[in-house]
Enzyme design. Structure first.
Site, mmCIF file in Angstrom:
data_model
loop_
_atom_site.group_PDB
_atom_site.id
_atom_site.type_symbol
_atom_site.label_atom_id
_atom_site.label_comp_id
_atom_site.label_asym_id
_atom_site.label_seq_id
_atom_site.Cartn_x
_atom_site.Cartn_y
_atom_site.Cartn_z
ATOM 1 N N PRO A 33 0.745 -1.245 0.000
ATOM 2 C CA PRO A 33 0.000 0.000 0.000
ATOM 3 C C PRO A 33 0.779 1.300 0.000
ATOM 4 O O PRO A 33 1.060 1.847 1.046
ATOM 5 C CB PRO A 33 -0.764 -0.087 1.316
ATOM 6 C CG PRO A 33 0.143 -0.881 2.217
ATOM 7 C CD PRO A 33 1.154 -1.539 1.356
ATOM 8 N N GLU A 34 1.117 1.840 -1.125
ATOM 9 C CA GLU A 34 1.392 3.268 -1.220
ATOM 10 C C GLU A 34 0.309 3.795 -2.153
ATOM 11 O O GLU A 34 -0.542 3.026 -2.587
ATOM 12 C CB GLU A 34 2.807 3.544 -1.753
ATOM 13 C CG GLU A 34 3.893 3.109 -0.764
ATOM 14 C CD GLU A 34 5.305 3.425 -1.251
ATOM 15 O OE1 GLU A 34 5.518 4.529 -1.758
ATOM 16 O OE2 GLU A 34 6.180 2.558 -1.126
ATOM 17 N N LYS B 75 -4.230 7.283 1.574
ATOM 18 C CA LYS B 75 -3.831 5.878 1.391
ATOM 19 C C LYS B 75 -4.956 4.933 1.777
ATOM 20 O O LYS B 75 -4.734 3.745 1.946
ATOM 21 C CB LYS B 75 -2.597 5.554 2.244
ATOM 22 C CG LYS B 75 -1.278 6.057 1.666
ATOM 23 C CD LYS B 75 -0.101 5.578 2.493
ATOM 24 C CE LYS B 75 1.207 6.176 2.012
ATOM 25 N NZ LYS B 75 2.335 5.855 2.891
ATOM 26 N N HIS C 219 -5.163 -15.550 7.275
ATOM 27 C CA HIS C 219 -4.954 -14.106 7.189
ATOM 28 C C HIS C 219 -6.175 -13.328 6.714
ATOM 29 O O HIS C 219 -6.097 -12.127 6.517
ATOM 30 C CB HIS C 219 -3.759 -13.752 6.290
ATOM 31 C CG HIS C 219 -2.530 -14.541 6.582
ATOM 32 N ND1 HIS C 219 -2.107 -14.784 7.864
ATOM 33 C CD2 HIS C 219 -1.643 -15.159 5.772
ATOM 34 C CE1 HIS C 219 -1.001 -15.512 7.834
ATOM 35 N NE2 HIS C 219 -0.704 -15.777 6.570
ATOM 36 N N ARG D 99 -0.028 -9.260 8.756
ATOM 37 C CA ARG D 99 0.550 -8.607 9.939
ATOM 38 C C ARG D 99 -0.477 -7.898 10.808
ATOM 39 O O ARG D 99 -0.126 -7.382 11.864
ATOM 40 C CB ARG D 99 1.653 -7.629 9.508
ATOM 41 C CG ARG D 99 2.893 -8.373 9.026
ATOM 42 C CD ARG D 99 3.954 -7.424 8.524
ATOM 43 N NE ARG D 99 4.635 -6.732 9.612
ATOM 44 C CZ ARG D 99 5.641 -5.903 9.426
ATOM 45 N NH1 ARG D 99 6.069 -5.660 8.196
ATOM 46 N NH2 ARG D 99 6.216 -5.315 10.431
#
Length: 299
Positions: A2-3, A54, A112, A130
């Site tokens: 993610p940018e 973002k 996940h 994460r």
DNA sequence: GGGTACCTGAAA
DNA sequence: TTTCAGGTACCC
């Protein structure tokens, strides 16, 4: 992934897949990261999907039955449950992904998968190894608009950039990562933009000359535009049927190229930790700017 | 400002 | 085992 270019890609690719679909339910598989919406979700319809900063915003339009008045107020002036606009704002942080699948998966979600928004004919899954990603309910997209400039918008001009940079003693690379001036630039594109602009990551942001600011502005625009056209940068290759992948990694000039030859001058690409993040740059290419503008602890 | 924390997995 | 990873919030 993610940018700004990756988030833009997610929003663009997701939008046509989900627009107009009816919401059936929301499932949170992780510990509750998301408060109850405070309004009815079922029977809402997915509307716009857009990037703000973002974040990805998903509009959940009021259910048809509740749409009678555009104000969302009943005859007595009380709010009608389900009639108010509702937006789901998702921040992918480091490892988050939003994937649309047509088949409804079994009750046991894949690893996940932290949350799922079930729709007629498919499901949006939020996958985030994460678990840094965040959700939020908004009543309007304006609530998500940061007090910072989006570098893809017309308001981002060289003069605008000059005003944002003014007075900052921060090193350029660190400055580009701030989200309260310019939104959307992360660790990959910060190094890439500075290489294209032939500027040292260690220069003081507030000390750039006019022509250097012009180069930084042009490089920011060019890199982000090209990255969006390439659907972003993808390193890990998850093999989902509907996973999103980008191809800008083929165009990376310095990021993760330590020791390899600079594409412009042939000198070795250097890497150094700056504000706890890896910075990649070419000493030779940035040296010209340093000689003219003065070094800021140039290693 | 810089350092640390939040998490997990992959690679060195 | 240690280091590193596309981000940001929070601590002195």
């Amino acid at each position: 992934m993610p940018e700004l270019p990756e988030v833009e890609t997610v929003a663009r690719q997701l939008a046509p897949l989900v627009a107009g679909r009816r919401v059936t339910r929301l499932a949170i598989h992780d510990r509750a990261k998301l408060a109850p919406p405070g309004a009815r979700l079922a029977e809402r319809t997915v509307g716009r999907v857009m990037r703000v900063g973002k974040r990805v915003l998903i509009e959940l339009q009021p259910a048809p039955a509740a749409r009678g008045g555009s104000t969302g107020l009943g005859a007595a002036g009380a709010a009608v449950p389900g009639a108010a606009p509702l937006w789901l704002a998702v921040h992918l942080r480091m490892t988050g992904r939003l994937v649309f699948g047509r088949e409804i998966p079994a009750d046991t979600p894949r690893p996940h998968v932290r949350a799922q928004l079930f729709l007629d004919g498919g499901v949006i899954s939020f996958i985030d190894p994460r678990r840094f990603g965040t959700f939020e309910w908004l009543r309007s997209p304006e609530e998500a608009v940061p007090d910072a400039v989006d570098p893809t918008e017309n308001a981002f001009t060289p003069e605008c950039l000059a005003a944002l940079l003014r007075g900052s003693p921060q090193p350029l690379k660190t400055w580009l990562l701030r989200q309260d001036r310019l939104v959307g630039i992360g660790n990959i594109y910060a190094s890439e933009i500075l290489w294209h602009a032939r500027l040292s990551p260690f220069r003081a942001a507030g000390r750039l000359k006019r022509d250097e600011i012009a180069r930084l502005h042009a490089a920011t625009r060019a890199v982000l535009t090209a990255a969006i056209e390439a659907c972003g940068t993808t390193f890990s290759d998850f093999q989902d049927a509907h996973g999103l992948t980008g191809s800008y990694q083929r165009f990376l000039a310095v990021y993760e190229r330590e020791g390899e030859p600079c594409l412009r001058c042939g000198g070795p690409v250097a890497r150094r930790t700056q504000a706890q993040r890896s910075t990649y740059w070419c000493r030779g290419c940035a040296a010209g700017a340093v000689a003219r503008g003065g070094a800021h602890s140039e290693p």
